[in-house]
Design a protein around this motif. Structure first.
Motif, mmCIF file in Angstrom:
data_model
loop_
_atom_site.group_PDB
_atom_site.id
_atom_site.type_symbol
_atom_site.label_atom_id
_atom_site.label_comp_id
_atom_site.label_asym_id
_atom_site.label_seq_id
_atom_site.Cartn_x
_atom_site.Cartn_y
_atom_site.Cartn_z
ATOM 1 N N ILE A 1 0.608 -1.273 -0.062
ATOM 2 C CA ILE A 1 0.158 0.155 -0.246
ATOM 3 C C ILE A 1 1.099 1.148 -0.078
ATOM 4 O O ILE A 1 0.797 2.097 -0.715
ATOM 5 C CB ILE A 1 -0.623 0.246 1.265
ATOM 6 N N HIS A 2 2.106 1.299 0.978
ATOM 7 C CA HIS A 2 2.711 2.700 0.856
ATOM 8 C C HIS A 2 3.352 2.634 -0.622
ATOM 9 O O HIS A 2 3.780 3.229 -0.183
ATOM 10 C CB HIS A 2 3.580 2.236 2.339
ATOM 11 N N ASP A 3 3.957 1.085 -0.182
ATOM 12 C CA ASP A 3 5.024 1.480 -2.032
ATOM 13 C C ASP A 3 4.372 1.703 -3.562
ATOM 14 O O ASP A 3 4.763 2.486 -4.105
ATOM 15 C CB ASP A 3 5.249 -0.272 -2.262
ATOM 16 N N LEU A 4 3.289 1.352 -3.476
ATOM 17 C CA LEU A 4 1.581 2.139 -4.392
ATOM 18 C C LEU A 4 2.493 3.327 -4.749
ATOM 19 O O LEU A 4 2.361 4.428 -5.533
ATOM 20 C CB LEU A 4 0.879 1.647 -4.713
ATOM 21 N N GLU A 5 1.171 3.887 -2.300
ATOM 22 C CA GLU A 5 1.160 5.581 -3.049
ATOM 23 C C GLU A 5 2.261 6.367 -2.945
ATOM 24 O O GLU A 5 1.964 7.146 -4.067
ATOM 25 C CB GLU A 5 0.056 5.657 -1.295
ATOM 26 N N ILE A 6 3.850 5.835 -3.075
ATOM 27 C CA ILE A 6 4.960 6.342 -3.352
ATOM 28 C C ILE A 6 5.221 6.883 -4.618
ATOM 29 O O ILE A 6 5.144 7.341 -5.148
ATOM 30 C CB ILE A 6 5.863 5.798 -2.039
ATOM 31 N N ALA A 7 5.025 5.447 -5.340
ATOM 32 C CA ALA A 7 5.167 5.022 -6.659
ATOM 33 C C ALA A 7 4.216 6.567 -7.610
ATOM 34 O O ALA A 7 4.314 6.779 -8.521
ATOM 35 C CB ALA A 7 5.018 3.731 -7.591
ATOM 36 N N MET A 8 3.070 6.224 -6.510
ATOM 37 C CA MET A 8 1.883 6.636 -7.806
ATOM 38 C C MET A 8 1.942 8.591 -7.457
ATOM 39 O O MET A 8 1.722 9.129 -8.846
ATOM 40 C CB MET A 8 0.589 6.341 -7.128
ATOM 41 N N VAL A 9 2.037 8.723 -6.439
ATOM 42 C CA VAL A 9 1.854 10.383 -6.370
ATOM 43 C C VAL A 9 3.308 11.056 -4.784
ATOM 44 O O VAL A 9 3.312 12.099 -4.951
ATOM 45 C CB VAL A 9 0.402 10.675 -5.433
ATOM 46 N N GLY A 10 3.726 9.811 -4.581
ATOM 47 C CA GLY A 10 5.093 10.199 -3.944
ATOM 48 C C GLY A 10 4.580 11.004 -3.031
ATOM 49 O O GLY A 10 5.600 11.707 -1.715
ATOM 50 N N ARG A 11 3.570 10.187 -1.832
ATOM 51 C CA ARG A 11 3.143 11.048 -0.651
ATOM 52 C C ARG A 11 2.436 9.301 -0.256
ATOM 53 O O ARG A 11 1.620 8.992 -1.059
ATOM 54 C CB ARG A 11 1.969 11.715 -0.518
ATOM 55 N N THR A 12 2.197 9.435 0.724
ATOM 56 C CA THR A 12 1.971 7.736 1.750
ATOM 57 C C THR A 12 1.146 8.376 3.082
ATOM 58 O O THR A 12 1.720 9.145 4.002
ATOM 59 C CB THR A 12 2.295 6.780 1.250
ATOM 60 N N SER A 13 0.110 7.368 4.094
ATOM 61 C CA SER A 13 0.731 7.710 5.719
ATOM 62 C C SER A 13 -0.638 8.740 5.335
ATOM 63 O O SER A 13 -0.513 9.720 5.669
ATOM 64 C CB SER A 13 1.702 8.098 6.301
ATOM 65 N N GLU A 14 -2.288 8.149 5.467
ATOM 66 C CA GLU A 14 -3.114 9.148 6.156
ATOM 67 C C GLU A 14 -2.846 9.527 7.063
ATOM 68 O O GLU A 14 -2.500 8.367 8.228
ATOM 69 C CB GLU A 14 -4.634 8.338 5.243
ATOM 70 N N ASP A 15 -3.656 10.656 7.276
ATOM 71 C CA ASP A 15 -4.136 10.421 9.357
ATOM 72 C C ASP A 15 -4.903 9.937 9.275
ATOM 73 O O ASP A 15 -6.582 10.217 9.523
ATOM 74 C CB ASP A 15 -4.741 12.317 8.848
ATOM 75 N N VAL A 16 -4.903 8.479 10.133
ATOM 76 C CA VAL A 16 -5.992 7.520 10.838
ATOM 77 C C VAL A 16 -6.934 8.356 11.928
ATOM 78 O O VAL A 16 -8.519 8.231 11.670
ATOM 79 C CB VAL A 16 -4.977 6.699 11.006
ATOM 80 N N ALA A 17 -6.319 9.090 12.411
ATOM 81 C CA ALA A 17 -7.417 10.082 13.914
ATOM 82 C C ALA A 17 -8.246 10.740 13.166
ATOM 83 O O ALA A 17 -9.005 10.997 13.616
ATOM 84 C CB ALA A 17 -6.356 10.358 14.729
ATOM 85 N N GLN A 18 -7.640 11.542 11.980
ATOM 86 C CA GLN A 18 -8.596 12.892 11.350
ATOM 87 C C GLN A 18 -9.430 11.645 10.284
ATOM 88 O O GLN A 18 -10.484 12.640 11.089
ATOM 89 C CB GLN A 18 -8.067 13.090 10.233
ATOM 90 N N SER A 19 -9.322 10.769 9.762
ATOM 91 C CA SER A 19 -10.449 9.843 9.206
ATOM 92 C C SER A 19 -11.158 9.470 9.280
ATOM 93 O O SER A 19 -12.349 9.046 8.773
ATOM 94 C CB SER A 19 -9.277 9.714 7.596
ATOM 95 N N LEU A 20 -10.729 8.683 10.573
ATOM 96 C CA LEU A 20 -11.423 6.900 11.274
ATOM 97 C C LEU A 20 -13.393 7.478 11.277
ATOM 98 O O LEU A 20 -13.973 6.724 11.806
ATOM 99 C CB LEU A 20 -11.267 6.832 12.106
#
Length: 314
Positions: A110-129
């Motif tokens: 998941i993190h590998d793909l998001e880095i390759a796709m947009v150069g960013r990863t790791s959403e703010d879980v506390a904010q979006s949960l």
């Protein structure tokens, strides 16, 4: 009233000379001050030959010896390693033919793909949960679940399927993808999934059977590489449960099939000591001739430090 209890009389205590005593700490093992302008290799020489200072140098030496002798150096990891910015370091060690196998849990892709796709990863879980939006990124789910379907159609492992897809889609930052670089360098990348643990498992197009089959294929591929681990090194970085369990099963599997697996080095890297990495990586598999090390510290410091030491020694 007189005290009925008598204090201990130790006036005849037996002593000995410290000069003849065995001591675990000696000044010959002390650190030395840094001199401005020195090379990094000189820094390692300044470390004390005590506890983690000694272990760090032993770890660097074990990886260097394995690489020099063209033995397996297997790097298993949790997704946090990518989130701490370590992908360029790992890819460099793959390109230098030091890492011969890369393995990760399901969060890794998941993190590998998001880095390759947009150069960013790791959403703010506390904010979006709270509002139910955690894990609902459509591009991440669409691409990874398509990779799972591709793995089923091509009868390949999940690691290769993700890497192939990133290369085929020509994603912007594919050069920072561990799975894509694994494909490009012909180095096996295996992915070991626990169903229900990753965000893509919540999406309606997730094919659990195909994912399980692809991950099982990767387990068999992983075990085939562990077959050649004798005189090599296995590193677990940041996986508290999945990769230590996978490694332990692979070790017993290849031993059961008759492979020699007695003398090898295991290393665990994490910021705290967990039960499974200590027992399933560091201690149990290395009983006998092997040697296990545990270095406690942050990935973003330990991994570049070890990598630099290995590169200097080679």
């Amino acid at each position: 009233m007189k005290d009925p209890f008598k204090p201990l009389d130790y006036s005849k205590l037996t002593t000995y000379s410290i000069k003849g005593r065995h001591s675990k700490v000696d000044i010959k093992d002390f650190s030395t001050p840094w001199e401005k302008g020195n090379r990094f290799s000189a820094f390692l020489d300044t470390l004390p030959s005590i506890l983690a200072g000694n272990d760090l140098c032993c770890v660097i030496n074990a990886i260097s010896c394995a690489a020099k002798n063209k033995k397996q150096v297997c790097f298993a990891m949790g997704g946090h390693v990518i989130k701490t910015g370590m992908s360029p370091i790992i890819i460099d060690l793959m390109k230098k033919n030091i890492f011969t196998l890369l393995s990760m849990n399901g969060s890794g892709i998941i993190h590998d793909l998001e880095i390759a796709m947009v150069g960013r990863t790791s959403e703010d879980v506390a904010q979006s949960l709270g509002n139910g939006s955690f894990g609902m990124a459509k591009e991440t789910s669409n691409l990874l679940n398509q990779a799972i379907k591709n793995a089923k159609n091509k009868s390949i492992g999940l690691g290769k399927a993700v890497g192939d897809m990133i290369l085929k889609e020509n994603l912007t930052y594919k050069h920072l993808s561990l799975t894509a670089e694994g494909c490009a360098l012909n180095i096996p990348v295996t992915v070991h999934v626990a169903i229900g643990t990753d965000i893509i498992h919540m999406h309606p197009d997730f094919d659990a059977a195909a994912c399980g089959a692809a991950s099982h294929y990767d387990f068999k591929l992983f075990a085939s590489q562990i077959t050649d681990l004798e005189k090599g090194v296995f590193i677990n970085a940041g996986s508290a449960v999945i990769m230590p369990e996978v490694f332990l099963k692979a070790v017993t599997l290849v031993r059961n099939l008759g492979s020699t697996l007695d003398d090898f080095t295991t290393i665990n890297l994490d910021f705290i000591r967990h039960y499974r990495p200590m027992t399933n990586v560091v201690n149990r598999p290395t009983l006998g001739k092997g040697k296990g090390y545990s270095l406690v510290g942050h990935h973003e410091i330990l991994i570049p430090l070890i990598a630099a030491g290995v590169i200097e020694s080679l």
